[in-house]
Structures are given as C-alpha cells and as structure tokens.
Write a protein that holds these residues in place. Structure first.
Motif, PDB file in Angstrom:
ATOM      1  N   ALA B 339       0.837  -1.200   0.000  1.00 26.87           N
ATOM      2  CA  ALA B 339       0.000   0.000   0.000  1.00 26.87           C
ATOM      3  C   ALA B 339       0.871   1.250   0.000  1.00 26.87           C
ATOM      4  O   ALA B 339       0.564   2.233  -0.690  1.00 26.87           O
ATOM      5  N   ALA B 340       1.959   1.207   0.766  1.00 29.95           N
ATOM      6  CA  ALA B 340       2.828   2.374   0.835  1.00 29.95           C
ATOM      7  C   ALA B 340       3.357   2.720  -0.554  1.00 29.95           C
ATOM      8  O   ALA B 340       3.299   3.885  -0.984  1.00 29.95           O
ATOM      9  N   VAL B 341       3.824   1.707  -1.289  1.00 29.03           N
ATOM     10  CA  VAL B 341       4.336   1.965  -2.635  1.00 29.03           C
ATOM     11  C   VAL B 341       3.221   2.424  -3.567  1.00 29.03           C
ATOM     12  O   VAL B 341       3.342   3.432  -4.268  1.00 29.03           O
ATOM     13  N   GLY B 342       2.121   1.689  -3.513  1.00 31.88           N
ATOM     14  CA  GLY B 342       1.007   1.984  -4.421  1.00 31.88           C
ATOM     15  C   GLY B 342       0.441   3.376  -4.196  1.00 31.88           C
ATOM     16  O   GLY B 342       0.148   4.106  -5.148  1.00 31.88           O
ATOM     17  N   MET B 343       0.271   3.751  -2.933  1.00 32.59           N
ATOM     18  CA  MET B 343      -0.322   5.047  -2.627  1.00 32.59           C
ATOM     19  C   MET B 343       0.635   6.176  -2.998  1.00 32.59           C
ATOM     20  O   MET B 343       0.208   7.248  -3.405  1.00 32.59           O
ATOM     21  N   LYS B 344       1.914   5.915  -2.855  1.00 34.83           N
ATOM     22  CA  LYS B 344       2.896   6.935  -3.217  1.00 34.83           C
ATOM     23  C   LYS B 344       2.833   7.190  -4.726  1.00 34.83           C
ATOM     24  O   LYS B 344       2.782   8.326  -5.170  1.00 34.83           O
ATOM     25  N   GLU B 345       2.790   6.083  -5.475  1.00 34.54           N
ATOM     26  CA  GLU B 345       2.683   6.184  -6.930  1.00 34.54           C
ATOM     27  C   GLU B 345       1.450   6.972  -7.341  1.00 34.54           C
ATOM     28  O   GLU B 345       1.462   7.752  -8.275  1.00 34.54           O
ATOM     29  N   ALA B 346       0.353   6.732  -6.609  1.00 33.46           N
ATOM     30  CA  ALA B 346      -0.901   7.422  -6.939  1.00 33.46           C
ATOM     31  C   ALA B 346      -0.936   8.839  -6.371  1.00 33.46           C
ATOM     32  O   ALA B 346      -1.874   9.591  -6.634  1.00 33.46           O
ATOM     33  N   GLY B 347       0.054   9.175  -5.569  1.00 34.52           N
ATOM     34  CA  GLY B 347       0.097  10.507  -4.997  1.00 34.52           C
ATOM     35  C   GLY B 347      -0.939  10.733  -3.915  1.00 34.52           C
ATOM     36  O   GLY B 347      -1.492  11.815  -3.779  1.00 34.52           O
ATOM     37  N   LEU B 348      -1.246   9.682  -3.158  1.00 34.38           N
ATOM     38  CA  LEU B 348      -2.271   9.789  -2.118  1.00 34.38           C
ATOM     39  C   LEU B 348      -1.660   9.519  -0.752  1.00 34.38           C
ATOM     40  O   LEU B 348      -0.707   8.755  -0.625  1.00 34.38           O
ATOM     41  N   PRO B 349      -2.221  10.138   0.302  1.00 38.13           N
ATOM     42  CA  PRO B 349      -1.679   9.912   1.641  1.00 38.13           C
ATOM     43  C   PRO B 349      -1.998   8.501   2.135  1.00 38.13           C
ATOM     44  O   PRO B 349      -2.997   7.908   1.742  1.00 38.13           O
ATOM     45  N   PHE B 350      -1.127   7.993   2.992  1.00 38.52           N
ATOM     46  CA  PHE B 350      -1.350   6.662   3.549  1.00 38.52           C
ATOM     47  C   PHE B 350      -0.857   6.665   4.992  1.00 38.52           C
ATOM     48  O   PHE B 350       0.267   7.084   5.276  1.00 38.52           O
ATOM     49  N   SER B 351      -1.697   6.199   5.907  1.00 41.86           N
ATOM     50  CA  SER B 351      -1.380   6.288   7.332  1.00 41.86           C
ATOM     51  C   SER B 351      -0.460   5.164   7.790  1.00 41.86           C
ATOM     52  O   SER B 351       0.099   5.223   8.876  1.00 41.86           O
ATOM     53  N   GLY B 352      -0.353   4.120   6.979  1.00 42.50           N
ATOM     54  CA  GLY B 352       0.448   2.979   7.395  1.00 42.50           C
ATOM     55  C   GLY B 352      -0.404   1.883   8.015  1.00 42.50           C
ATOM     56  O   GLY B 352       0.044   0.765   8.189  1.00 42.50           O
ATOM     57  N   LYS B 353      -1.675   2.208   8.322  1.00 41.94           N
ATOM     58  CA  LYS B 353      -2.570   1.189   8.892  1.00 41.94           C
ATOM     59  C   LYS B 353      -3.393   0.555   7.777  1.00 41.94           C
ATOM     60  O   LYS B 353      -3.782   1.221   6.819  1.00 41.94           O
ATOM     61  N   ILE B 354      -3.681  -0.725   7.944  1.00 37.72           N
ATOM     62  CA  ILE B 354      -4.480  -1.444   6.945  1.00 37.72           C
ATOM     63  C   ILE B 354      -5.587  -2.197   7.658  1.00 37.72           C
ATOM     64  O   ILE B 354      -5.364  -2.819   8.699  1.00 37.72           O
ATOM     65  N   ASP B 355      -6.769  -2.093   7.122  1.00 35.17           N
ATOM     66  CA  ASP B 355      -7.855  -2.952   7.587  1.00 35.17           C
ATOM     67  C   ASP B 355      -8.643  -3.355   6.340  1.00 35.17           C
ATOM     68  O   ASP B 355      -8.314  -2.935   5.238  1.00 35.17           O
ATOM     69  N   PHE B 356      -9.689  -4.158   6.537  1.00 37.14           N
ATOM     70  CA  PHE B 356     -10.449  -4.581   5.368  1.00 37.14           C
ATOM     71  C   PHE B 356     -11.891  -4.130   5.496  1.00 37.14           C
ATOM     72  O   PHE B 356     -12.463  -4.111   6.585  1.00 37.14           O
ATOM     73  N   ILE B 357     -12.448  -3.748   4.368  1.00 39.78           N
ATOM     74  CA  ILE B 357     -13.825  -3.255   4.373  1.00 39.78           C
ATOM     75  C   ILE B 357     -14.621  -4.015   3.325  1.00 39.78           C
ATOM     76  O   ILE B 357     -14.096  -4.361   2.264  1.00 39.78           O
ATOM     77  N   GLU B 358     -15.902  -4.275   3.643  1.00 40.28           N
ATOM     78  CA  GLU B 358     -16.750  -4.958   2.670  1.00 40.28           C
ATOM     79  C   GLU B 358     -17.118  -4.000   1.566  1.00 40.28           C
ATOM     80  O   GLU B 358     -17.443  -2.844   1.812  1.00 40.28           O
ATOM     81  N   THR B 359     -17.061  -4.503   0.344  1.00 43.61           N
ATOM     82  CA  THR B 359     -17.369  -3.637  -0.793  1.00 43.61           C
ATOM     83  C   THR B 359     -18.420  -4.311  -1.679  1.00 43.61           C
ATOM     84  O   THR B 359     -18.596  -5.524  -1.656  1.00 43.61           O
ATOM     85  N   GLU B 360     -19.094  -3.462  -2.445  1.00 40.81           N
ATOM     86  CA  GLU B 360     -20.086  -3.947  -3.407  1.00 40.81           C
ATOM     87  C   GLU B 360     -19.846  -3.265  -4.727  1.00 40.81           C
ATOM     88  O   GLU B 360     -19.562  -2.073  -4.764  1.00 40.81           O
ATOM     89  N   MET B 361     -20.013  -4.034  -5.794  1.00 37.17           N
ATOM     90  CA  MET B 361     -19.882  -3.445  -7.111  1.00 37.17           C
ATOM     91  C   MET B 361     -21.063  -3.917  -7.942  1.00 37.17           C
ATOM     92  O   MET B 361     -21.393  -5.093  -7.941  1.00 37.17           O
ATOM     93  N   TYR B 362     -21.692  -2.985  -8.647  1.00 41.06           N
ATOM     94  CA  TYR B 362     -22.924  -3.291  -9.373  1.00 41.06           C
ATOM     95  C   TYR B 362     -22.654  -3.431 -10.856  1.00 41.06           C
ATOM     96  O   TYR B 362     -22.152  -2.511 -11.487  1.00 41.06           O
ATOM     97  N   TRP B 363     -23.009  -4.580 -11.392  1.00 39.87           N
ATOM     98  CA  TRP B 363     -22.851  -4.825 -12.827  1.00 39.87           C
ATOM     99  C   TRP B 363     -24.225  -4.984 -13.465  1.00 39.87           C
ATOM    100  O   TRP B 363     -24.939  -5.923 -13.139  1.00 39.87           O
ATOM    101  N   PRO B 364     -24.580  -4.085 -14.388  1.00 43.64           N
ATOM    102  CA  PRO B 364     -25.892  -4.250 -15.035  1.00 43.64           C
ATOM    103  C   PRO B 364     -25.938  -5.544 -15.839  1.00 43.64           C
ATOM    104  O   PRO B 364     -24.946  -5.920 -16.461  1.00 43.64           O
ATOM    105  N   ILE B 365     -27.063  -6.216 -15.796  1.00 44.87           N
ATOM    106  CA  ILE B 365     -27.246  -7.451 -16.566  1.00 44.87           C
ATOM    107  C   ILE B 365     -28.092  -7.116 -17.786  1.00 44.87           C
ATOM    108  O   ILE B 365     -29.203  -6.623 -17.654  1.00 44.87           O
ATOM    109  N   THR B 366     -27.552  -7.381 -18.960  1.00 44.46           N
ATOM    110  CA  THR B 366     -28.287  -6.956 -20.150  1.00 44.46           C
ATOM    111  C   THR B 366     -28.194  -7.945 -21.308  1.00 44.46           C
ATOM    112  O   THR B 366     -28.940  -7.859 -22.262  1.00 44.46           O
ATOM    113  N   HIS B 367     -27.277  -8.908 -21.204  1.00 42.36           N
ATOM    114  CA  HIS B 367     -27.185  -9.937 -22.246  1.00 42.36           C
ATOM    115  C   HIS B 367     -27.762 -11.243 -21.697  1.00 42.36           C
ATOM    116  O   HIS B 367     -28.162 -11.300 -20.555  1.00 42.36           O
ATOM    117  N   MET B 368     -27.749 -12.288 -22.519  1.00 41.51           N
ATOM    118  CA  MET B 368     -28.366 -13.562 -22.161  1.00 41.51           C
ATOM    119  C   MET B 368     -29.878 -13.419 -22.022  1.00 41.51           C
ATOM    120  O   MET B 368     -30.491 -13.889 -21.059  1.00 41.51           O
TER     121      MET B 368
END
Lengths: 198, 438
Positions: B339-368
């Motif tokens: 994360a430290a490397v990745g966030m630096k590359e992206a130019g974003l701040p990083f506290s050094g702490k890591i935890d995990f969060i539940e995420t959702e991503m919505y994909w429209p269904i339109t074929h089949m």
C-alpha cells in the motif's frame, strides 16, 4: 291470508343476478391481485378483474338509466318511519316468530332499513369502488393526465371498499334467509313474484 | 482494485501497446491496438503480463503454455469484429472467463436460443456490433447518459457514442398477447423480465472476493490453491477467498443509467446511522421511483473485502506486480508495504494502517436474453416474497398492503360471521320452541 305480488321486473332480476355474479367474481380476482389468495394465477386474475370491472361499470350505467326512466329510484328514497321497530324486529322479534313490521307492496317494496342500506351501496360503496377501480385501471396514463399521485392511495381506498362490499354481501345473503322459508326471498328474486301477508 | 500502478496487467484489455506507466496517452489513435478487434483467426491474444503485447514467442503463464501468436497469419486475416474479438476483452474481464460481468462469457460464442435469443447460432446469430452499432469507431454503449467515471479511459478514443437500448429495435410496446406487460415498460426495464437468471451458459461468475484472507501459505512456504468441485478457485494465496455461482438470480434496483463511482482518494462514509457499517459501494446506482427516467434494472453484485486505510478512510491502491523486495503484494505479501508503494505512486496519503472493508460493485445485466416463455411470470414480482421484496418505496400490487386495513377488514368479516352464526342459532332455537314455524 297470503297474496302474491309482482315485485321485481325482468330487467331488475337480470341486473340483480348479473351484478351479484360480477361482484363475487371481482372479489375473488381482486383479492388475488391483492395477494390474499391464489386461484386463477396473477395474469388471469388481472385480466379478468379488469374485464369484469368494465362490465360492471357498463351494467351500472344501464341500471342507472333504468332507475331514472322507470321511476324505480323512488324505492330508495330514505325514510326513517318505523325504523326502530324494524331494527328491533331483526334483533329480537324474528326469534319470537313475530310478523315483520313492514308491509311490502309494489309502491314500496323495500323496508326503510333496506332502502337506507341499498342507497348507501348504490350512491357510495359501488360508485367509489368503480371510480377508484377505473383510476387504478388507467394508472399508466396518470402521467399524461398530469396526476402525480402514487398508486398507494387509490389501492388502499379500493381495498377498503372491497372489504365493505364483502361485509355487505355476507350480511345481505344471510338476510335473504329471513323470508317465509329460508329460500323464499331468493326464489322471488328469480321469479319476480313474492308472497306477502295481505 | 484500480489500474493505477498495475498498468501492465490491466492494459491487456484496456487496449494499447506498451502502456508502461501513467504517462501513456490513452486517447491517441496510434496507441490503439487494432488487431484485438479485427483478427478473425481467433489466435491473437495478449500475454497477461506483457503490458498489452501479445506473446511473440511461446511462453508459460499460470502453468499453461501460451503459444506465440503468428502475427503474419493474423495480419493476413484481418476481418470484421465478431463475438470472439469483442469477447476477448469483455468475456474475460477481471482475469478470467465470465468473472466480471456474469452476462458476458465465452458460452455466448456458441450460444443456443435458450441462452441468448439474439446470439443464438442457429437463429439470429447476432454479433455484438449488430446491437452495438459502431459509427466511426464509437461503439454505442449504455442507455441514457451514463457519465463515464472520472476521466474514464476507454479502449476507444471516446466512449460517449450513441446510446443503445432494447427499445431501439422492439419499441416500447412489444407485447401483443398480454397488453398489461406494456404498462410496465416505463418502470421496469426489459432486461428485468427477460433475463430471469444470468451466467446460464455453464460458465461460473465470481460473486465474492475477499482479499483479507490472501497471503496464507503452507508450512513449507508453498502457495495454497483450493478449488471447488467444478474447478473454480475458492482460495488462492495471491488473491484470497472467492465465491462462484452460475444460473444466478439478479438483484433489482432503480437505475436511470447513471452511476457514481467511488474513486481512489475519496473518503469512505462512516458507519450508518444505525451504528452499523454498511458495505462500501464502489459504484452506486442513481435513480429512484420518483425519477421518471429510472426503471427497475437487474444487477449482478460482486461483493468482497478490500484493504483500506482506517485512519484516512480511503481505499488503498496496493502495488501488486513487481520485483520481490520492492514491495509488490504478489512478492512480499505485506499489505502495508504494497500500500505504501502503491499510494505513493498514486500521490495519495497513507497512514500505514491497513484494515479490510466490505465492498459492493454493481454490474448491469443486459445480455443472455432468454426465450419469451422463460420471461418472469407475474408472481415473480407480484407476491409477498417475490424478487422485488426488498425494493421499497412504492406500491406494488400483490406484494404490498396496508396491514392495518387488511387486518381490520378480515377482523370485521370474522365478527360479522360470528354474529350471523349467533343470530341464526337463536332463530333456530326460537323456531324449535314454536314447533318449527319460521
């Protein structure tokens, strides 16, 4: 001494039974659309409910016309004469086998209690039900009419009236058994003739 | 996860040769790789980690041999785009067949009518571009105006082409047998009724991806790879735990064609009013019942757990591929370092702490799109516990009722019936006493 009098004309009898069948059918399909029962399947229930509703609307239009042109509407003029005795009869007198305090005749075929409740049915329950049904039926056109209301209100009104009509029907059918014999009133609604005490 | 700092891998699809770093010009014509779409031999394929380049010689990837592409043969067979060429990216989004979309996978190449009425090889046999009409290389996309995420970079110079919808061909009133259905098209998208299940072609789609369990190895340091009975990877040391499904029932939401995107750097909203944390929506759907342009649309929801920075409340962009020792997660297996490397590359701040969060991503269904006799029956929605049971805020006949009203109604009926029984009983007793007279 009993005599037979002709109380219900042919149109009136046809109208009564057609309306009865339509209303019962509308109740079955309507409560299915409402999700209270499963009888015909949802698609069929919707389709038949709409068709029956439109038919009842048409029938009602004829009935209104008939009442106005034949003057039969006069039977529904509200009257409170003797009302207390009539209610008392249904509550107590009937158990004792007393005579009905109202005398039916061709001039006045409905007792005041009947006249009041049928009037309520005809000028309130049915019109509200038919109109809310019609509004429901045209729900998809509300936008083009500029109506922004939601379906809820109309649906609740339509459901409330449906329950009121259901109660009416149940009591009405029970009261048909209070004639000379259990089925005598029903019979006269088929034949048009009723036997009354002279 | 985001393409930032992982350019080489992602550009296998997000077209172009040689996207090595963020200075690459996505919008330049020369950088668009023509062959991905125009090869008709079916052999042109990019090597997964070769920064958008195909395999020029035989190589190995993930234990499989990848044959070198015979570029001369491909060059001689340049042809119109097809389901194969479009599918090369769209079927394999997320790193495998059907992983991402759920309604776009390789089973569509040889679709039966039961799978897709339009791409049925014995029937209409549509290629993608029959529907996605292309005009001067602008492939038409979603209906309505769907604003692209930030400065959304597409395989194509720009992605705001003509919008496409089922109605373009079928109109708004395609139902003759059941006119009541046409009354739905303003509030229910065609896809909601006509795609009763997605991932119906036999290919599994990924439903769950939990990064928090990644990085476990056997005692002697070997990678762990667990598969289910169908060969789907359910655990991988590199990627964590995964869940798969096919023949999935979509979830339904109001959708007006627009989405908002959670971007790197955005603040993760705090716990819900109820005090409970809700899953972070990577993309959130716009539209509700009151929105005249919104309709009920079917979605695949990809759920999972991703690393985040609990202090800054941002998602972290881990550095994934790279030389061991420089911090890549797939090398050093340390989220903090990656994360430290990745966030630096992206130019974003990083506290050094890591935890995990539940995420959702919505994909429209339109074929089949399924054959018409497989479309949803009314009861699928119009019943107390139908598919729309959790979609609230509007009155749906057959599902909704005012409990107080129905309760009073049935109660009144019960009381009336009891009254009648009582009355009839008393009448009966009375008439008995009088010797049977009414």
């Amino acid at each position: 001494m009993k005599v037979k009098i002709y109380l219900y004309t042919r149109f009136e009898r046809f109208w009564h039974w057609a309306q009865a069948l339509l209303i019962i059918f509308l109740m079955l399909t309507g409560f299915e659309v409402h999700g209270s029962c499963r009888i015909f399947g949802y698609a069929a229930a919707c389709r038949w409910h709409n068709l029956a509703g439109i038919t009842l609307l048409g029938l009602s239009a004829f009935a209104v016309f008939w009442h106005l042109t034949t003057g039969q509407w006069r039977h529904y003029q509200p009257s409170f004469y003797n009302l207390r005795n009539i209610v008392g009869h249904y509550l107590i007198g009937i158990m004792r086998g007393e005579r009905h305090p109202f005398h039916k005749s061709q001039e006045r075929k409905l007792n005041p209690l009947q006249a009041l409740s049928y009037l309520f049915l005809k000028v309130f329950l049915l019109p509200v039900q038919l109109l809310s049904g019609l509004l429901y039926y045209y729900y998809n056109d509300w936008v083009s009419w500029g109506v922004t209301a939601r379906l809820d209100g109309v649906a609740y009104l339509h459901t409330a009236m449906a329950f009121a009509l259901l109660l009416f029907l149940v009591v009405h059918v029970y009261l048909t058994t209070t004639g000379g014999t259990l089925l005598s009133y029903t019979r006269s609604m088929f034949t048009g003739w009723e036997e009354v005490e002279d | 996860m985001s393409p930032q700092s992982n350019w080489c891998r992602c550009t296998s699809c997000h077209a172009g040769y040689g996207w090595k770093d963020k200075k690459f010009d996505f919008t330049s014509q020369e950088n668009i790789d023509c062959l991905v779409c125009h090869d008709s031999t079916g052999s042109y394929r990019k090597f997964p980690t070769a920064c958008g380049h195909p395999a020029y010689e035989d190589k190995k990837f993930g234990g499989k041999d990848v044959k070198a592409v015979d570029l001369r043969r491909v060059a001689r067979n340049i042809g119109p785009s097809s389901r194969t060429t479009c599918g090369r990216c769209h079927f394999y989004g997320g790193g495998g067949d059907g992983v991402k979309h759920g309604d776009l996978d390789s089973s569509l190449l040889k679709a039966s009518k039961a799978l897709d009425v339009h791409m049925d090889i014995k029937g209409l046999n549509y290629s993608c571009t029959i529907c996605h009409v292309t005009k001067a290389h602008q492939i038409s996309g979603r209906i309505y105006s769907r604003p692209a995420p930030n400065k959304h970079q597409l395989a194509l110079p720009q992605d705001d082409g003509e919008r496409l919808a089922c109605e373009s061909c079928h109109g708004l009133a395609p139902h003759k047998k059941e006119p009541l259905l046409n009354g739905h098209t303003d509030k229910v998208a065609c896809q909601s009724c006509h795609i009763p299940f997605y991932a119906r072609g036999g290919v599994f789609t990924k439903m769950w991806w939990d990064w928090s369990t990644a990085g476990k190895f056997t005692d002697d340091g070997q990678e762990i790879v667990k598969k289910d009975e169908y060969g789907n990877i359910v655990y991988h040391s590199m990627k964590g735990s995964m869940g798969w499904a096919r023949e999935v029932e979509p979830e339904y939401y109001w959708y007006n064609g627009a989405m908002t995107y959670f971007r790197e750097g955005d603040k993760i909203p705090g716990p819900h009013e109820s005090g409970r944390s809700v899953a972070l929506k990577i993309n959130a759907l716009k539209g509700d019942y009151a929105d005249p342009r919104a309709r009920i649309f079917p979605f695949k929801i990809m759920r999972g757990k991703q690393p985040y920075d609990p202090e800054n409340r941002t998602l972290v962009i881990p550095y994934l591929f790279g030389k061991k020792g420089t911090g890549p997660y797939w090398g050093d297996y340390d989220w903090g370092k990656a994360a430290a490397v990745g966030m630096k590359e992206a130019g974003l701040p990083f506290s050094g702490k890591i935890d995990f969060i539940e995420t959702e991503m919505y994909w429209p269904i339109t074929h089949m799109v399924a054959p018409k006799d497989k479309a949803l029956v009314c009861e699928a929605c119009h019943s107390r516990n139908g598919r729309l049971a959790s979609l609230r805020g509007f009155y749906l006949p057959g599902r909704d009722r005012w409990r107080g009203l129905d309760g009073s109604g049935w109660l009144a009926l019960g009381i009336t019936l009891m009254g009648i029984v009582l009355h009839a009983g008393l009448r009966f007793i009375g008439s008995r006493r009088r010797g049977g007279r009414a």
